[in-house]
Design a protein around this motif. Structure first.
Motif, PDB file in Angstrom:
ATOM      1  N   SER A 165       0.833  -1.201   0.000  1.00  0.00           N
ATOM      2  CA  SER A 165       0.000   0.000   0.000  1.00  0.00           C
ATOM      3  C   SER A 165       0.867   1.250   0.000  1.00  0.00           C
ATOM      4  O   SER A 165       0.537   2.253  -0.639  1.00  0.00           O
ATOM      5  N   SER A 183       2.260  -3.638  -5.880  1.00  0.00           N
ATOM      6  CA  SER A 183       1.826  -4.101  -4.559  1.00  0.00           C
ATOM      7  C   SER A 183       1.743  -5.620  -4.566  1.00  0.00           C
ATOM      8  O   SER A 183       1.009  -6.208  -5.366  1.00  0.00           O
ATOM      9  N   LEU A 188      -5.053  -2.892   0.334  1.00  0.00           N
ATOM     10  CA  LEU A 188      -5.334  -1.776  -0.561  1.00  0.00           C
ATOM     11  C   LEU A 188      -6.738  -1.211  -0.380  1.00  0.00           C
ATOM     12  O   LEU A 188      -7.187  -0.396  -1.183  1.00  0.00           O
ATOM     13  N   ASP A 227      -5.183   5.621   1.787  1.00  0.00           N
ATOM     14  CA  ASP A 227      -5.958   4.438   1.410  1.00  0.00           C
ATOM     15  C   ASP A 227      -5.982   4.329  -0.116  1.00  0.00           C
ATOM     16  O   ASP A 227      -6.602   5.156  -0.796  1.00  0.00           O
TER      17      ASP A 227
END
Length: 325
Positions: A165, A183, A188, A227
């Protein structure tokens, strides 16, 4: 949390790196004394200490084989150690890229940091200085690497678990620096139900770090900023690689003793959670029309052998994006 998960996040396993790869200048060079040059060294391995707001940070570097200016930053997991980056010990990453014209940049440290700029030092474990990893990775480290011939703009960043992330976050907010982001088993969709609580518990277990010192309370804007599910529109145009396995044991899992089976079970749960996050992220990107390369193997747990394999799978895309063959 222990076993193969601890192996993945504490980075304690010691799979050997091909001896011939770790050649060139080894030791603890002082970054501040580095001369300004026009091209990076031609191959070889080096360890340097780079000044930062957190104090000197150790960085392990494998220079591009033919002195190219492209670089790939490899980020560690939640239990990142202070003596080495686990990509150099627990995988064959150095051997994979030994003949390629890309410099591998592997910062050391950052346990439970999410490679972020924290709001304050962690007050649960007596941390003296607040983490400032985003500043280091996007300003101070590139400044140093530029003196060694590494481009400020032709870079990729890839990480596993916590580093997954973080890699997307760094690339989203620093598009002038990164062209590729990857990633592996990353989380995620950290705004999903239960994820913020899970991160809080994981960080307490990994060094007694207080998540509130990182991004503030769970309802703060800093959580949303970090995020990937939320900032996904900012990834448009990047070369992206997203991977997570099912969590079912695969050919690279070899439990034998009872404790091994217990540890494998932990790694199974962690990987299943990473897969749920990564699949949700895939739907989000598809909805936005943002392209990415996905790898969702039918078998695999939250452990280094699988991340090593995914790094190899991502290699052609990375080298193409950075023009670093």
């Amino acid at each position: 949390m222990s076993g193969r998960f601890r192996r993945g996040l504490r980075m304690l396993s010691a799979s050997a790196v091909v001896a011939g790869v770790i050649s060139g200048t080894a030791g603890g060079a002082v970054a501040g004394a580095a001369p300004v040059v026009h091209r990076a060294p031609w191959g070889g391995y080096e360890e340097v200490w780079v000044p930062s707001d957190m104090g000197p940070i150790k960085v392990q570097i494998q220079w591009a084989k033919r002195g190219g200016s492209a670089a790939l930053y490899l980020l560690d997991g939640m239990r990142a150690r202070n003596d080495y980056n686990a990509w150099t010990r627990d995988t064959n990453a150095l051997a994979q890229y030994a003949n390629d014209n890309v410099t591998l940049v592997m910062p050391v440290g950052g346990e439970s940091s999410f490679y972020s700029d924290w709001m304050a030092p962690s007050n649960f474990n007596g941390q003296q200085n607040a983490y400032k990893w985003e500043t280091f990775l996007t300003k101070q480290l590139p400044d140093y690497l530029a003196t060694r011939g590494v481009s400020r703009s032709n870079n990729g960043v890839l990480g596993l678990s916590m580093g997954g992330s973080a890699a997307l976050t760094l690339a989203a907010y620093h598009r002038d620096q990164f062209k590729f982001a990857g990633s592996l088993s990353g989380y995620l969709n950290i705004s999903a139900p239960g994820m913020r609580e899970a991160i809080r518990v994981a960080m307490l277990d990994a060094g007694r770090f207080n998540v509130d010192s990182m991004w503030g309370p769970p309802w703060s804007q800093s959580w949303l900023r970090n995020d990937p599910f939320v900032f996904a529109p900012q990834l448009r145009g990047l070369s992206l690689y997203v991977s997570a396995s099912s969590g079912l044991p695969g050919p690279l899992d070899h439990p034998s003793a009872p404790i091994d089976y217990y540890n494998t079970a932990n790694a199974m749960g962690l990987e299943a959670l990473a897969l749920a996050n990564s699949r949700a992220f895939q739907v989000r990107l598809d909805t936005l029309g943002v392209g990415a390369t996905y790898s969702f193997p039918a078998n695999g747990t939250h452990s280094w052998p699988y991340w090593e394999s995914e790094l190899w799978k991502a290699r052609p895309q990375i080298l193409d994006t950075l023009n670093a063959w």
